[in-house]
Design a protein around this motif. Sequence first.
Motif, short mmCIF file in Angstrom:
data_model
loop_
_atom_site.label_atom_id
_atom_site.label_comp_id
_atom_site.label_asym_id
_atom_site.label_seq_id
_atom_site.Cartn_x
_atom_site.Cartn_y
_atom_site.Cartn_z
N GLY A 1 4.69 4.70 6.02
CA GLY A 1 3.44 4.14 5.51
C GLY A 1 3.65 2.73 5.02
O GLY A 1 2.88 1.81 5.34
N ILE A 2 4.70 2.55 4.23
CA ILE A 2 4.94 1.23 3.63
C ILE A 2 5.23 0.21 4.72
O ILE A 2 4.73 -0.92 4.70
CB ILE A 2 6.12 1.32 2.62
CG1 ILE A 2 5.69 2.18 1.43
CG2 ILE A 2 6.53 -0.07 2.16
CD1 ILE A 2 6.82 2.52 0.49
N ILE A 3 6.01 0.61 5.73
CA ILE A 3 6.38 -0.35 6.77
C ILE A 3 5.24 -0.61 7.75
O ILE A 3 4.92 -1.75 8.08
CB ILE A 3 7.62 0.16 7.54
CG1 ILE A 3 8.83 0.21 6.59
CG2 ILE A 3 7.94 -0.74 8.73
CD1 ILE A 3 10.04 0.88 7.20
N LEU A 4 4.60 0.48 8.20
CA LEU A 4 3.68 0.36 9.34
C LEU A 4 2.23 0.08 8.94
O LEU A 4 1.48 -0.51 9.71
CB LEU A 4 3.71 1.65 10.18
CG LEU A 4 5.05 2.02 10.80
CD1 LEU A 4 4.96 3.36 11.50
CD2 LEU A 4 5.50 0.92 11.78
N VAL A 5 1.83 0.58 7.75
CA VAL A 5 0.41 0.54 7.43
C VAL A 5 0.12 -0.63 6.50
O VAL A 5 0.69 -0.70 5.41
CB VAL A 5 -0.03 1.85 6.75
CG1 VAL A 5 -1.51 1.82 6.46
CG2 VAL A 5 0.33 3.04 7.63
N PHE B 1 -0.89 -0.36 2.45
CA PHE B 1 -0.64 1.04 2.07
C PHE B 1 -0.40 1.11 0.56
O PHE B 1 -0.78 2.09 -0.09
CB PHE B 1 0.60 1.56 2.81
CG PHE B 1 0.83 3.03 2.67
CD1 PHE B 1 0.04 3.93 3.36
CD2 PHE B 1 1.85 3.53 1.86
CE1 PHE B 1 0.25 5.30 3.24
CE2 PHE B 1 2.06 4.90 1.74
CZ PHE B 1 1.26 5.77 2.43
N LEU B 2 0.24 0.06 0.01
CA LEU B 2 0.57 0.08 -1.42
C LEU B 2 -0.47 -0.65 -2.25
O LEU B 2 -0.23 -0.94 -3.42
CB LEU B 2 1.96 -0.52 -1.64
CG LEU B 2 3.12 0.34 -1.15
CD1 LEU B 2 4.45 -0.33 -1.45
CD2 LEU B 2 3.07 1.72 -1.78
N SER B 3 -1.63 -0.97 -1.67
CA SER B 3 -2.67 -1.62 -2.46
C SER B 3 -3.16 -0.66 -3.54
O SER B 3 -3.10 0.57 -3.36
CB SER B 3 -3.84 -2.03 -1.57
OG SER B 3 -4.51 -0.87 -1.14
N ALA B 4 -3.63 -1.23 -4.65
CA ALA B 4 -4.06 -0.39 -5.78
C ALA B 4 -5.12 0.59 -5.34
O ALA B 4 -5.07 1.78 -5.68
CB ALA B 4 -4.59 -1.28 -6.91
N SER B 5 -6.08 0.13 -4.53
CA SER B 5 -7.18 1.02 -4.17
C SER B 5 -6.69 2.16 -3.30
O SER B 5 -7.11 3.30 -3.45
CB SER B 5 -8.28 0.24 -3.45
OG SER B 5 -7.80 -0.17 -2.19
N ASN B 6 -5.73 1.87 -2.41
CA ASN B 6 -5.24 2.95 -1.55
C ASN B 6 -4.42 3.96 -2.36
O ASN B 6 -4.52 5.16 -2.13
CB ASN B 6 -4.40 2.40 -0.40
CG ASN B 6 -4.06 3.49 0.60
OD1 ASN B 6 -4.94 4.20 1.05
ND2 ASN B 6 -2.77 3.65 0.87
N ILE B 7 -3.63 3.43 -3.29
CA ILE B 7 -2.83 4.35 -4.10
C ILE B 7 -3.75 5.28 -4.90
O ILE B 7 -3.58 6.50 -4.92
CB ILE B 7 -1.88 3.57 -5.03
CG1 ILE B 7 -0.78 2.93 -4.19
CG2 ILE B 7 -1.27 4.50 -6.08
CD1 ILE B 7 0.18 2.09 -4.96
N LEU C 1 -3.53 7.19 8.30
CA LEU C 1 -4.27 7.23 9.57
C LEU C 1 -5.61 6.51 9.43
O LEU C 1 -6.04 5.80 10.34
CB LEU C 1 -4.48 8.67 10.02
CG LEU C 1 -3.21 9.44 10.41
CD1 LEU C 1 -3.53 10.89 10.76
CD2 LEU C 1 -2.51 8.78 11.58
N ASN C 2 -6.25 6.67 8.26
CA ASN C 2 -7.53 5.97 8.02
C ASN C 2 -7.33 4.47 8.06
O ASN C 2 -8.10 3.74 8.70
CB ASN C 2 -8.11 6.36 6.66
CG ASN C 2 -8.89 7.65 6.75
OD1 ASN C 2 -9.31 8.04 7.84
ND2 ASN C 2 -9.07 8.31 5.62
#
Lengths: 347, 506, 337
Positions: A52-56, A59-65, A306-307
């Motif tokens: 997730g961290i590498i590909l998306v 992924f580590l944005s506050a809203s996604n977390i 995936l989203n």
Amino acid sequence: MVDTSQAQLDAVASIEHEREESARRGARAARRQSLLQKLGIIIPFALVLVAGIILVPSFLSASNITNMLVNGAILAITAYGMTMVIALRGIDLSVGSTQAVAACVAAVSVNAWGLVPGILAGIAAAIALGLLNGVIVTKFRVPAFIATLATLGIYRGVALLFTDGAPVMITDTAFRSIATSSLFGIPVPFVLSVLVGAGFWFVLEKMRFGKHLVAVGGSPESATDSGINVKRIQLIAYVAAGATAGLAGVLLASQLGSVNGSLSTGLELQAIAVVVLGGTSMAGGRGNIVGTFLASLLLAMINAGLNLLNVPSFYQYIALGVLLVFALSVDSAQRAAVRRVFEGRVA
Amino acid sequence: MTAMLAVENIVQQYPGVRALKGVSLSLDTGRVLALVGENGAGKSTLIRILAGIEQPVEGSLRLRGESLRLTNSAESQAAGISVVSQEFRLVPELSIADNIMLGHELTSGGVVRARNTRNRVQELLSTLGLDLNPDRLVSSLTTGDQQMVEIARALSRDFDVLIMDEPTAALNRAEIGRLHGIVRRLAAQGKAIMYVSHHLDEVFDLCDEVAVLRDGILVHRSETSELDEQALVEHMLGRKPQTFERAVDAAAAGNDPRLVVDGLRVGGFDEPFSLSVGAGEIVGLAGLVGSGRGELTRALFGDRAALAGRISIDGVPVQVRSVAAAISAGIYMLSEDRKSEGILPHLDVTENTMVSRDPKSVSGWRRLVPSRRSERAVFERLRGELSIRVPHGGQLIGNLSGGNQQKVLLGRALQSGCRVLLLNEPTRGVDVGAKLEIYQLIRRLAAQGVAVIVSSSDAPELAAISDRCLVYLAGRQTAELAGPDITEDNIVGASVGQVAVGGTHG
Amino acid sequence: MTTTSAITEPEATRTAPTSSVTSTILSFLSHQYLVVVVAVAFIVVGLIKPSFFGAGNVQNILFETAFVGIAACGMVLLITAGLLDLSVAGVIAVSAIAVGMVLPYTNIGLAILLAVVIGAILGLLNGLLVTYVKIAPFIATLGTLYLFLGASFIWTGGNVVTVTSSNFRALTTDSIGFLPYPFLTLIVLALLTYSLLYRTSFGRTLRAMGSNQRAAELAGMRVNQSKVVVFMVAGACFALAGVFMAGRLSSAEANMATGIEMGVIAAVVVGGTSLRGGRGTVFGTVIGAMLFAVLSKSLNMLGVSSYWQYIVTGAVLVIAVAVGARRRSAAEVRGAG
């Protein structure tokens, strides 16, 4: 006639040896099982996190977390009850429909009577449905998977009838803010899922009920012979499954702000997947609450990833199916490994 | 003096078998009563009734003179009856401490008091002389230690009556000694104890009184001191030992070996198994729990993995990786557990005999679509040959008595066209009349050239039918008996490793 | 009547080999009380709503019976063998979509054959998961249900595939007299299913492993292969149901059969087949399918919300199993379970 005492001594010695050998085998089997159990959840968790961290992107944005934590928390709460039921060699396929009923009842009640009565009504409705499941399984002796398959349909019908197939908007802003507010920067649903999880863990590991539950799931005959009321334990587990599905449903209603009768369709699959992935065996026995919690977060990460990658939602079905098959394969491999060690086929 | 616990005229019936035919028995405080009898005499049934697991058809129970009704095991425990059952009732996923305290946990407000529990369990384990961590999972224990945990569990409850069903089957000598000490101490404290054992030395060593069950009837009760081993065995058998008619087929032993097993290693046992059985020979396998004879027959039938070794039939090496492979090699096995591994309850008796039919005996498409008419005819023939008592071939097998079920299963074995037949406990749960018929059938099968292996815990049975008898203890052959040496006494002795008979007689 | 008595249970015909015609009929009725239930329901609703007896409505009922019944023929084999398949809706969707997709490029026969082969392949996947990965049937097939549905959505992009071939529609929806082709297919399929179950070695293996799997294994029966094969046969049945549904709807989409598994299982169980396996009643299954068709059309006719159908189907399923559990606990088959 050959002298007897030597043969006798040898025999005794070989029994002794056999006992040590089997003690070692037992310990090895236990180690293997617990290793497989831990790897079954930790490796996928780490892989998905790194991927997730590498590909998306973001992924580590506050809203996604926050999003992952809330979704993971709602799933985890549903799955705690399922963990209990599966540990009893049961199953509850009706969790999705139960959740829909709870969410719809909560939404309508919040609109009519306000925050607290609404929440209570939603959870109470789910408890009643869980109780019905329990009664059908224990009193009418209908196999759990067929009983809850039927109530899956029935409760879905009830949810649709109750809302007349139309969405229900929730007007109460206080209710809608439950799922979005945070406590010291941590989303409230996540805090709740940790608390409820801790409660379930305490009950399963530290309380008499938990011991009895493991006994009923691990060896129903032994449980009966020890004077445990098996049906009572089963009934409580199904009620707990209803209650957690209801609590999660209320949180879901709060998160969405609008509910309808077809909410949470297919949830049973996700719940079963995270329970089994978390290390609770379909063959019954010990329930693994921590594993269920981690696996719920894992599934939330996969879905969020995936989203964010704009993968059509259909593929999430596939991902879920693959995940479930993986989890169940690990489960049956685990049992096979233990069996092999005991038959002495592994050096 | 009123007895602590008394059973009066207890009758228990299973489909086709009358297990207890009106037994009255009492247990007194401070006394150890031995209950002995052959397999199938009704001991286990009586214990299950006292444990509340089964309810008798007729008869009553009295505790301290007051009438007692037990409908489940919780009630039996509440009444102060504690049972060490023969098959372990342990939950593998729970720790030793949790298992011992299961059902009567030390709790406050529903929360298990872990420290108290551990201390209590530790104390119990050390009185039993067990050096085990109470937090260990039961699944990681050896059979012997599980047995001790099972005993500890019975002792952990409050009880006035202690019932022990073969508690020493998996224990070593030192453990047995310690257990006897504990039993004596409990008796001295005023508990009433019933002790079931196959080992007669235990009976004389430990018990004050002895009661003998035979075919569901209490045939004898007296002080142990009034009896000797000889007399006790006579009571158990209902006759003097060694009077059974034996027709040993001495010629069969000389036949060419049909089955040869060489160095067969079975998981869980250190020593490989080797044996050979001639065409037409009946070889008995004897031994206690853990002797490996059951595992051996399963390994020969491909139902359990063999780790190494060679098997050959009529000199041709065969591989038995699966049951299907074993059957096509000409090996057939009947399990000791008819209900869960033998009968197909939804199928009628005709179909039950046809499920293993040798495909070579039917031609072409009839293998896929069997001819009902020919099957009916075959069954009618078998019904006559095996004297199966059923009104017609359409009867469901579950409705038959144990003996008739076993005959149907023997018919199934015949239809498989096997050259080697493995029988496990062929007459378990079979009444006396049918027993003799089954022995005759086994003999007839052997006479047709089948190599028969009978694995049985019933020593008189082996003495009655085997041409040769191999006795095992913990996977090791302790005796090979032949001819006149095949006596009940020799078999029992060799299976506990007490009498050694080296090879042939003489 | 001749067809029906041919496919009643063996013991039903066996119990009265010498008795007269009347007692045969009486014994038939007491065994097949379900026929009476269906007939009474049909007549009562018809009296309330005379249009219920209309030719169109009767045909609708027969179509509905055929869709559920054809799938249930596969399901009864599975349940008799002690197995289960919840992926019915997924298999129907995939195979119906396949028909819709290939029809413009090929002839009808090949399209139907393709659908049936696809059904068998999906069944193979289920069978392998259950037999060799050793996943409990209901959970494995619940997983593949969503897998197949997901595949259908991806394949169609979430759209409806329309079936334009009028020949195909004619073949799947025409009738002889008032009996639609799908219903006639059901009758033939039911006879085949019965023969398979009670006249062949394969059927014997299925009944044996449903009755007592360990005993069947120790009798040397090929339990594993049979499991895989029966899942394939069942998959083919589901696919056939999907073919007819596609014709009737003139379209195919991923959601076309959602929830049908419950109706199919309910038809089998209401028909008198025990979920514990060992014995299957094919005739009862067909009647069970008819019962649900009558119920669903009645609810439509009486203007009840379609959501009630979920509730009715589920309730009937639970009651049927609960009653079955009670009846069978009176030791109908001794030594079972």
